[in-house]
Design a protein around this motif. Sequence first.
Motif, PDB file in Angstrom:
ATOM      1  N   ARG A  59       0.831  -1.214   0.000  1.00  0.00           N
ATOM      2  CA  ARG A  59       0.000   0.000   0.000  1.00  0.00           C
ATOM      3  C   ARG A  59       0.856   1.251   0.000  1.00  0.00           C
ATOM      4  NH1 ARG A  59      -2.749  -3.735   3.103  1.00  0.00           N
ATOM      5  NH2 ARG A  59      -1.720  -3.108   5.032  1.00  0.00           N
ATOM      6  N   HIS A  60       1.980   1.215   0.692  1.00  0.00           N
ATOM      7  CA  HIS A  60       2.850   2.390   0.760  1.00  0.00           C
ATOM      8  C   HIS A  60       3.462   2.714  -0.599  1.00  0.00           C
ATOM      9  CE1 HIS A  60       5.630   5.302   2.532  1.00  0.00           C
ATOM     10  NE2 HIS A  60       6.613   4.709   1.849  1.00  0.00           N
ATOM     11  N   TYR A  61       3.853   1.690  -1.332  1.00  0.00           N
ATOM     12  CA  TYR A  61       4.514   1.895  -2.624  1.00  0.00           C
ATOM     13  C   TYR A  61       3.553   1.779  -3.805  1.00  0.00           C
ATOM     14  CZ  TYR A  61       8.901   1.818  -0.088  1.00  0.00           C
ATOM     15  OH  TYR A  61       9.932   2.116   0.780  1.00  0.00           O
ATOM     16  N   HIS A  62       2.249   1.693  -3.524  1.00  0.00           N
ATOM     17  CA  HIS A  62       1.200   1.716  -4.560  1.00  0.00           C
ATOM     18  C   HIS A  62       1.512   0.729  -5.683  1.00  0.00           C
ATOM     19  CE1 HIS A  62      -0.322   5.310  -2.551  1.00  0.00           C
ATOM     20  NE2 HIS A  62       0.893   5.826  -2.608  1.00  0.00           N
ATOM     21  N   VAL A  63       1.612  -0.549  -5.300  1.00  0.00           N
ATOM     22  CA  VAL A  63       2.041  -1.549  -6.274  1.00  0.00           C
ATOM     23  C   VAL A  63       1.046  -1.719  -7.426  1.00  0.00           C
ATOM     24  CG1 VAL A  63       3.442  -2.817  -4.598  1.00  0.00           C
ATOM     25  CG2 VAL A  63       1.022  -3.416  -4.897  1.00  0.00           C
ATOM     26  N   LYS A  64      -0.239  -1.496  -7.172  1.00  0.00           N
ATOM     27  CA  LYS A  64      -1.228  -1.634  -8.245  1.00  0.00           C
ATOM     28  C   LYS A  64      -1.010  -0.599  -9.344  1.00  0.00           C
ATOM     29  CE  LYS A  64      -4.975  -3.715  -5.566  1.00  0.00           C
ATOM     30  NZ  LYS A  64      -6.396  -3.576  -5.127  1.00  0.00           N
ATOM     31  N   THR A  65      -0.519   0.552  -8.940  1.00  0.00           N
ATOM     32  CA  THR A  65      -0.275   1.619  -9.911  1.00  0.00           C
ATOM     33  C   THR A  65       1.119   1.525 -10.527  1.00  0.00           C
ATOM     34  OG1 THR A  65      -1.746   3.103  -8.694  1.00  0.00           O
ATOM     35  CG2 THR A  65      -0.185   4.130 -10.222  1.00  0.00           C
ATOM     36  N   ASN A  66       2.117   1.251  -9.681  1.00  0.00           N
ATOM     37  CA  ASN A  66       3.504   1.323 -10.125  1.00  0.00           C
ATOM     38  C   ASN A  66       4.023   0.033 -10.760  1.00  0.00           C
ATOM     39  OD1 ASN A  66       3.895   4.027  -9.306  1.00  0.00           O
ATOM     40  ND2 ASN A  66       4.153   3.352  -7.177  1.00  0.00           N
ATOM     41  N   TRP A  67       3.359  -1.119 -10.478  1.00  0.00           N
ATOM     42  CA  TRP A  67       3.729  -2.354 -11.170  1.00  0.00           C
ATOM     43  C   TRP A  67       2.463  -3.173 -11.389  1.00  0.00           C
ATOM     44  CZ3 TRP A  67       8.733  -3.048 -12.847  1.00  0.00           C
ATOM     45  CH2 TRP A  67       8.978  -4.241 -13.549  1.00  0.00           C
ATOM     46  N   PRO A  68       1.582  -2.714 -12.259  1.00  0.00           N
ATOM     47  CA  PRO A  68       0.248  -3.323 -12.399  1.00  0.00           C
ATOM     48  C   PRO A  68       0.241  -4.665 -13.134  1.00  0.00           C
ATOM     49  CG  PRO A  68       0.537  -1.557 -13.985  1.00  0.00           C
ATOM     50  CD  PRO A  68       1.754  -1.532 -13.109  1.00  0.00           C
ATOM     51  N   THR A  69       1.355  -5.023 -13.772  1.00  0.00           N
ATOM     52  CA  THR A  69       1.365  -6.282 -14.529  1.00  0.00           C
ATOM     53  C   THR A  69       1.392  -7.509 -13.613  1.00  0.00           C
ATOM     54  OG1 THR A  69       3.763  -6.069 -14.720  1.00  0.00           O
ATOM     55  CG2 THR A  69       2.418  -5.294 -16.571  1.00  0.00           C
ATOM     56  N   TYR A  70       1.736  -7.337 -12.351  1.00  0.00           N
ATOM     57  CA  TYR A  70       1.688  -8.423 -11.382  1.00  0.00           C
ATOM     58  C   TYR A  70       0.482  -8.212 -10.477  1.00  0.00           C
ATOM     59  CZ  TYR A  70       6.508  -9.855 -12.502  1.00  0.00           C
ATOM     60  OH  TYR A  70       7.634 -10.289 -13.140  1.00  0.00           O
ATOM     61  N   ASP A  71      -0.312  -9.244 -10.279  1.00  0.00           N
ATOM     62  CA  ASP A  71      -1.476  -9.168  -9.409  1.00  0.00           C
ATOM     63  C   ASP A  71      -1.055  -9.577  -7.998  1.00  0.00           C
ATOM     64  OD1 ASP A  71      -3.877  -9.458  -8.023  1.00  0.00           O
ATOM     65  OD2 ASP A  71      -4.958 -10.167  -9.780  1.00  0.00           O
ATOM     66  N   GLY A  72      -0.789  -8.590  -7.165  1.00  0.00           N
ATOM     67  CA  GLY A  72      -0.318  -8.857  -5.810  1.00  0.00           C
ATOM     68  C   GLY A  72      -1.336  -9.580  -4.954  1.00  0.00           C
ATOM     69  N   VAL A  73      -2.613  -9.293  -5.169  1.00  0.00           N
ATOM     70  CA  VAL A  73      -3.668  -9.953  -4.391  1.00  0.00           C
ATOM     71  C   VAL A  73      -3.699 -11.443  -4.707  1.00  0.00           C
ATOM     72  CG1 VAL A  73      -6.148 -10.091  -3.980  1.00  0.00           C
ATOM     73  CG2 VAL A  73      -5.047  -7.855  -4.205  1.00  0.00           C
ATOM     74  N   LEU A  74      -3.635 -11.784  -6.000  1.00  0.00           N
ATOM     75  CA  LEU A  74      -3.634 -13.187  -6.399  1.00  0.00           C
ATOM     76  C   LEU A  74      -2.393 -13.903  -5.883  1.00  0.00           C
ATOM     77  CD1 LEU A  74      -4.876 -15.508  -7.987  1.00  0.00           C
ATOM     78  CD2 LEU A  74      -3.727 -14.633 -10.032  1.00  0.00           C
ATOM     79  N   LEU A  75      -1.241 -13.244  -6.012  1.00  0.00           N
ATOM     80  CA  LEU A  75       0.002 -13.818  -5.517  1.00  0.00           C
ATOM     81  C   LEU A  75      -0.099 -14.116  -4.026  1.00  0.00           C
ATOM     82  CD1 LEU A  75       3.000 -14.543  -5.937  1.00  0.00           C
ATOM     83  CD2 LEU A  75       3.539 -12.122  -5.542  1.00  0.00           C
TER      84      LEU A  75
END
Length: 230
Positions: A55-71
């Motif tokens: 959440r701090h590094y906004h992974v959905k915006t800054n690296w959207p090609t990886y689905d962090g929730v699914l991972l």
Amino acid sequence: MTPAIKALLVHLLTGTGAVLAMLAMLAAVEEKWSLMFLWLVVALFVDGVDGPLARHYHVKTNWPTYDGVLLDLIIDYLTYVFIPAFALFQSGLLPGWTGWLAIIVITYASVIYFVDTRMKTNDNSFAGFPACWNMVVLVLFALEPNFYLMLVVIIALAITMFTNLKFIHPVRTERWRWISLPVAVAWVAFAGRAAWVDFAPGDLAHWGLAITSIYLLGAGIAQELFPRRD
């Protein structure tokens, strides 16, 4: 370091959970339960820190090609559900039909719970027991209650997964976080200690596990019984 690289590193940190899961499974196959739980405790720690970092590094915006929730869900099913269920069965803590019933209930109920889009409440708690079987099974290894009591606890928690009973997230649930987060950290410390001493009977960590587990299981329900006054 660019925001994209920082976001990627968070994803890669989350991914280490898969390696920790494999190490835990290898230990479980050899029935090295203490080592297995130590790996699972490390995985729990990683899971606790990667969310705030994401959440701090906004992974959905800054690296959207990886689905962090699914991972995260893939790794959580391995470390929270599958490996602890295997350990519970293989260890013989639940003999005969009780072991079969327990692993079927744990694995099936949990996979259905994980795909339920209603699992989160408005205050970032969980609606129903959040399938933290890694924590439950570790406590059962440490305390070794009667196997019928173990089975009752497992079935009761599985049933609550499909209710609206509230279970807190120690990091994301804001209410009482000043005590919930330290209690969760203490639980991890007690769990690591119990596994380190091979669940030696009478160790003080067992009392710590029991007390902190009762709080973590009951805090959300207590919050529902005593709602916040506006």
